[in-house]
Design a protein around this motif. Sequence first.
Motif, PDB file in Angstrom:
ATOM      1  N   ALA A 179      47.837  22.711  53.714  1.00 38.61           N
ATOM      2  CA  ALA A 179      46.455  22.758  54.194  1.00 38.61           C
ATOM      3  C   ALA A 179      46.096  24.159  54.674  1.00 38.61           C
ATOM      4  O   ALA A 179      44.993  24.666  54.401  1.00 38.61           O
ATOM      5  N   GLU A 182      45.591  26.413  51.612  1.00 39.32           N
ATOM      6  CA  GLU A 182      44.296  26.189  50.968  1.00 39.32           C
ATOM      7  C   GLU A 182      43.171  26.862  51.765  1.00 39.32           C
ATOM      8  O   GLU A 182      42.279  27.502  51.191  1.00 39.32           O
ATOM      9  N   HIS A 209      38.249  15.018  51.327  1.00 40.79           N
ATOM     10  CA  HIS A 209      38.904  15.224  50.021  1.00 40.79           C
ATOM     11  C   HIS A 209      40.263  15.898  50.207  1.00 40.79           C
ATOM     12  O   HIS A 209      41.241  15.540  49.530  1.00 40.79           O
ATOM     13  N   ARG A 210      40.332  16.848  51.123  1.00 42.88           N
ATOM     14  CA  ARG A 210      41.609  17.514  51.381  1.00 42.88           C
ATOM     15  C   ARG A 210      42.635  16.528  51.922  1.00 42.88           C
ATOM     16  O   ARG A 210      43.807  16.543  51.528  1.00 42.88           O
ATOM     17  N   ASP A 211      42.187  15.648  52.838  1.00 41.80           N
ATOM     18  CA  ASP A 211      43.121  14.678  53.407  1.00 41.80           C
ATOM     19  C   ASP A 211      43.665  13.734  52.340  1.00 41.80           C
ATOM     20  O   ASP A 211      44.847  13.355  52.368  1.00 41.80           O
ATOM     21  N   ARG A 212      42.821  13.355  51.373  1.00 43.41           N
ATOM     22  CA  ARG A 212      43.290  12.463  50.309  1.00 43.41           C
ATOM     23  C   ARG A 212      44.298  13.180  49.412  1.00 43.41           C
ATOM     24  O   ARG A 212      45.282  12.590  48.962  1.00 43.41           O
ATOM     25  N   ARG A 213      44.073  14.491  49.171  1.00 37.44           N
ATOM     26  CA  ARG A 213      45.038  15.241  48.375  1.00 37.44           C
ATOM     27  C   ARG A 213      46.373  15.349  49.098  1.00 37.44           C
ATOM     28  O   ARG A 213      47.444  15.209  48.492  1.00 37.44           O
ATOM     29  N   LEU A 214      46.312  15.562  50.396  1.00 34.92           N
ATOM     30  CA  LEU A 214      47.555  15.664  51.164  1.00 34.92           C
ATOM     31  C   LEU A 214      48.284  14.319  51.214  1.00 34.92           C
ATOM     32  O   LEU A 214      49.522  14.263  51.207  1.00 34.92           O
ATOM     33  N   THR A 245      52.821  19.392  54.446  1.00 35.03           N
ATOM     34  CA  THR A 245      51.382  19.143  54.247  1.00 35.03           C
ATOM     35  C   THR A 245      50.546  20.078  55.119  1.00 35.03           C
ATOM     36  O   THR A 245      49.487  20.541  54.700  1.00 35.03           O
ATOM     37  N   ALA A 285      48.275  12.168  48.842  1.00 32.77           N
ATOM     38  CA  ALA A 285      48.940  12.034  47.545  1.00 32.77           C
ATOM     39  C   ALA A 285      50.234  12.853  47.511  1.00 32.77           C
ATOM     40  O   ALA A 285      51.242  12.435  46.921  1.00 32.77           O
ATOM     41  N   LEU A 286      50.228  14.015  48.155  1.00 30.77           N
ATOM     42  CA  LEU A 286      51.451  14.813  48.215  1.00 30.77           C
ATOM     43  C   LEU A 286      52.535  14.116  49.027  1.00 30.77           C
ATOM     44  O   LEU A 286      53.729  14.231  48.727  1.00 30.77           O
TER      45      LEU A 286
END
Length: 354
Positions: free
Chosen positions: A204, A207, A182-187, A200, A189-190
């Motif tokens: 990370a 967070e 989930h974190r990788d998908r948010r990054l 990024t 998107a950034l």
Amino acid sequence: MASCVPTARYHRDERIHHRIDTNLDDRVVTPSRRTVLVSDIDTVFRGREIRGRMLEPEGPAALLPPGVTRFPRAGEMVVSPALRKLLAAPGSDLLRERLDHPITGEVADGGLLGPGEYVFYLGGEHMADDVAGARRLDHFGKVYSEKPLAPELVLLSVVGIVVLLAPVAVFIAAAVRFGGEHRDRRLAALRLVGADRRMTARIAAGETLASALIGVVLGAVLFMIGRQFIELVDLQGLSVFTVDLTPEPVLAALTVAGVVGLSLAVTRLAMNGVAVEPLGVVRHSGGATRRLWWRIAVPVLGLLLLRTSVGDGSDIPDATSIVLVVVGMLALLIGVTAVLPWILDQLTRVSLPS
């Protein structure tokens, strides 16, 4: 919790030393207004060890044992809170018959090793003539000078700490990896809105830092709540008072720094195997060949460091030796853990049909 161990042990040792009731210096004590006669009357009830002492003051200024505010009269006794509860519990008829004396008070915390200890003091009379083994004291307690631990105990303590903390570090590392996809998908998107790789990585890390600090705070809150109920816990006769669970400031700070630092390190290493691209997350770890040489070199290095640090065992370990032991144990544990995936990979290849 681990940072409270030194404080709990120190308080327990202090209480043990303060209530010593034997003449360790072998000097002759003559009767005086300050002396007291003491005799051991320990007993056991259904596997529970009960510490008992018979007391008779020989003068108006006789010293009281720790936790006792006044001497019980002949035939009376003062008991610890745990023993009072045990005497009142159903099924303790035999113990009540054995300790069939009126209770006139309770032993305070200062005279107990823990809240669950069973202790009683019974008032006696004519002990000098009628009680065999009665000893005369003019003080309670013994002050010991600080002595350095034996080299074997120092090394054993260091090894034990490393072995106990290594699984904790592994658990923290595994916990940080939870939710990695989930974190990788948010990054990713950034990246679509213009963030570069360094940004990024910093996001990370931020967070992870926030999560680690929140976890530390929640852990501290849970510890403070659980600390209030620690006196209800009795593990094989071992119990501690609430005041004993006071964290050592230096150890507590090192624990917080270790948790946060390990979390950031694991996040940084995890980012090395992931390329966060604007249109997705690409992982480069699949299908990699596992190299064996470094997996063997790490535990061998650990063994060599341990052998070098121990030497002949004749000298007290210095700071360098302790550091070598810690590094050697970590290298050995990490090396053995690193060899297991290679062994599993080889076994899987052999078992698969060609």
